[in-house]
Design a protein around this motif. Structure first.
Motif, PDB file in Angstrom:
ATOM      1  N   THR A  46      55.614 -60.827  92.320  1.00  0.00           N
ATOM      2  CA  THR A  46      55.893 -61.058  93.735  1.00  0.00           C
ATOM      3  C   THR A  46      54.851 -60.329  94.573  1.00  0.00           C
ATOM      4  O   THR A  46      54.505 -59.182  94.283  1.00  0.00           O
ATOM      5  N   ALA A  47      54.366 -61.008  95.602  1.00  0.00           N
ATOM      6  CA  ALA A  47      53.477 -60.407  96.586  1.00  0.00           C
ATOM      7  C   ALA A  47      54.175 -60.479  97.933  1.00  0.00           C
ATOM      8  O   ALA A  47      54.680 -61.533  98.322  1.00  0.00           O
ATOM      9  N   THR A  48      54.199 -59.347  98.634  1.00  0.00           N
ATOM     10  CA  THR A  48      54.785 -59.293  99.969  1.00  0.00           C
ATOM     11  C   THR A  48      53.762 -58.683 100.910  1.00  0.00           C
ATOM     12  O   THR A  48      53.254 -57.589 100.647  1.00  0.00           O
ATOM     13  N   ALA A  49      53.449 -59.401 101.976  1.00  0.00           N
ATOM     14  CA  ALA A  49      52.519 -58.917 102.991  1.00  0.00           C
ATOM     15  C   ALA A  49      53.264 -58.873 104.317  1.00  0.00           C
ATOM     16  O   ALA A  49      53.810 -59.877 104.769  1.00  0.00           O
ATOM     17  N   THR A  50      53.293 -57.686 104.924  1.00  0.00           N
ATOM     18  CA  THR A  50      54.008 -57.477 106.179  1.00  0.00           C
ATOM     19  C   THR A  50      53.016 -57.013 107.242  1.00  0.00           C
ATOM     20  O   THR A  50      52.283 -56.044 107.012  1.00  0.00           O
ATOM     21  N   PRO A  51      52.984 -57.674 108.400  1.00  0.00           N
ATOM     22  CA  PRO A  51      52.077 -57.229 109.457  1.00  0.00           C
ATOM     23  C   PRO A  51      52.396 -55.792 109.876  1.00  0.00           C
ATOM     24  O   PRO A  51      53.561 -55.446 110.084  1.00  0.00           O
ATOM     25  N   ALA A  52      51.378 -54.955 109.990  1.00  0.00           N
ATOM     26  CA  ALA A  52      51.581 -53.554 110.353  1.00  0.00           C
ATOM     27  C   ALA A  52      52.130 -53.413 111.767  1.00  0.00           C
ATOM     28  O   ALA A  52      52.832 -52.447 112.064  1.00  0.00           O
ATOM     29  N   ASP A  53      51.835 -54.398 112.626  1.00  0.00           N
ATOM     30  CA  ASP A  53      52.324 -54.321 114.003  1.00  0.00           C
ATOM     31  C   ASP A  53      53.693 -54.976 114.169  1.00  0.00           C
ATOM     32  O   ASP A  53      54.144 -55.222 115.278  1.00  0.00           O
ATOM     33  N   GLY A  54      54.377 -55.240 113.065  1.00  0.00           N
ATOM     34  CA  GLY A  54      55.706 -55.858 113.110  1.00  0.00           C
ATOM     35  C   GLY A  54      55.621 -57.357 112.891  1.00  0.00           C
ATOM     36  O   GLY A  54      54.562 -57.952 112.927  1.00  0.00           O
ATOM     37  N   GLY A  55      56.727 -57.948 112.645  1.00  0.00           N
ATOM     38  CA  GLY A  55      56.762 -59.385 112.404  1.00  0.00           C
ATOM     39  C   GLY A  55      57.298 -59.682 111.018  1.00  0.00           C
ATOM     40  O   GLY A  55      57.588 -58.778 110.226  1.00  0.00           O
ATOM     41  N   ALA A  56      57.417 -60.960 110.747  1.00  0.00           N
ATOM     42  CA  ALA A  56      58.002 -61.407 109.488  1.00  0.00           C
ATOM     43  C   ALA A  56      57.059 -61.184 108.316  1.00  0.00           C
ATOM     44  O   ALA A  56      55.852 -61.381 108.420  1.00  0.00           O
ATOM     45  N   ALA A  57      57.631 -60.769 107.204  1.00  0.00           N
ATOM     46  CA  ALA A  57      56.862 -60.588 105.970  1.00  0.00           C
ATOM     47  C   ALA A  57      56.617 -61.951 105.324  1.00  0.00           C
ATOM     48  O   ALA A  57      57.438 -62.853 105.419  1.00  0.00           O
ATOM     49  N   CYS A  58      55.469 -62.077 104.682  1.00  0.00           N
ATOM     50  CA  CYS A  58      55.144 -63.266 103.902  1.00  0.00           C
ATOM     51  C   CYS A  58      55.316 -62.896 102.431  1.00  0.00           C
ATOM     52  O   CYS A  58      54.697 -61.945 101.950  1.00  0.00           O
ATOM     53  N   THR A  59      56.162 -63.638 101.719  1.00  0.00           N
ATOM     54  CA  THR A  59      56.445 -63.339 100.318  1.00  0.00           C
ATOM     55  C   THR A  59      56.144 -64.561  99.463  1.00  0.00           C
ATOM     56  O   THR A  59      56.510 -65.685  99.808  1.00  0.00           O
ATOM     57  N   THR A  60      55.485 -64.310  98.350  1.00  0.00           N
ATOM     58  CA  THR A  60      55.139 -65.353  97.389  1.00  0.00           C
ATOM     59  C   THR A  60      55.477 -64.847  95.998  1.00  0.00           C
ATOM     60  O   THR A  60      55.196 -63.690  95.686  1.00  0.00           O
TER      61      THR A  60
ATOM     62  N   CYS B 122      53.879 -69.100 105.973  1.00  0.00           N
ATOM     63  CA  CYS B 122      54.829 -68.390 106.824  1.00  0.00           C
ATOM     64  C   CYS B 122      54.163 -68.079 108.160  1.00  0.00           C
ATOM     65  O   CYS B 122      53.033 -67.605 108.185  1.00  0.00           O
ATOM     66  N   ASP B 123      54.830 -68.395 109.230  1.00  0.00           N
ATOM     67  CA  ASP B 123      54.318 -68.106 110.584  1.00  0.00           C
ATOM     68  C   ASP B 123      52.869 -68.555 110.787  1.00  0.00           C
ATOM     69  O   ASP B 123      52.060 -67.810 111.344  1.00  0.00           O
ATOM     70  N   GLY B 124      52.513 -69.727 110.331  1.00  0.00           N
ATOM     71  CA  GLY B 124      51.159 -70.230 110.517  1.00  0.00           C
ATOM     72  C   GLY B 124      50.121 -69.631 109.593  1.00  0.00           C
ATOM     73  O   GLY B 124      48.931 -69.846 109.766  1.00  0.00           O
ATOM     74  N   ARG B 125      50.573 -68.866 108.609  1.00  0.00           N
ATOM     75  CA  ARG B 125      49.666 -68.252 107.642  1.00  0.00           C
ATOM     76  C   ARG B 125      49.924 -68.876 106.277  1.00  0.00           C
ATOM     77  O   ARG B 125      51.028 -69.321 105.987  1.00  0.00           O
TER      78      ARG B 125
END
Length: 127
Positions: free
Chosen positions: A109-123, A39-42
């Motif tokens: 499910t794992a969800t990682a969301t950037p603290a400075d905003g942006g799209a969450a990455c979910t797996t 997601c988003d290059g990550r």
């Protein structure tokens, strides 16, 4: 001749015992399911591994920069196993682990969301 027959029988018995032990213990040994997403290059990886000591859930995020802060949530069904902020290390990686409930859901499910905003990455993965 008799010694050769006894030796052959001993080899067959040892092979049968080894095969039986593998079937009884090896087939039910460590079991791991893994899912990978981008997601988003990550890139992310969520693994669930069951072994003799229980079930461990591992989540890895390969981000774009070191020192990024992420809000990470690991869930087993509706149960939250981990919820907190983590920072990427000097290699721009973030790793978290949690112990799952043996009698809980098979959905993780794992969800990682950037603290400075942006799209969450979910797996997600099913064990």
């Amino acid at each position: 001749m008799r010694k050769a027959v006894l030796a052959a029988v001993a080899v067959v018995v040892a092979a049968v015992v080894a095969l039986g032990a593998w079937a009884a213990f090896g087939a039910e040994g460590d079991q791991e399911q893994t899912a990978r997403e981008t997601c988003d290059g990550r890139s992310t990886e969520l693994s669930v591994e069951r072994d003799d000591e229980g079930t461990e859930v591992s989540f890895e995020l390969q981000s774009t920069a070191p020192g990024e802060t992420w809000q990470v949530v690991l869930q087993q069904g509706d149960t939250v196993l981990l919820d907190g902020q983590r920072q990427t290390d000097e290699d721009a990686e973030l790793d978290v682990d949690a112990v799952a409930q043996e009698s809980g859901s098979d959905e993780f499910t794992a969800t990682a969301t950037p603290a400075d905003g942006g799209a969450a990455c979910t797996t997600s993965v099913t064990r």
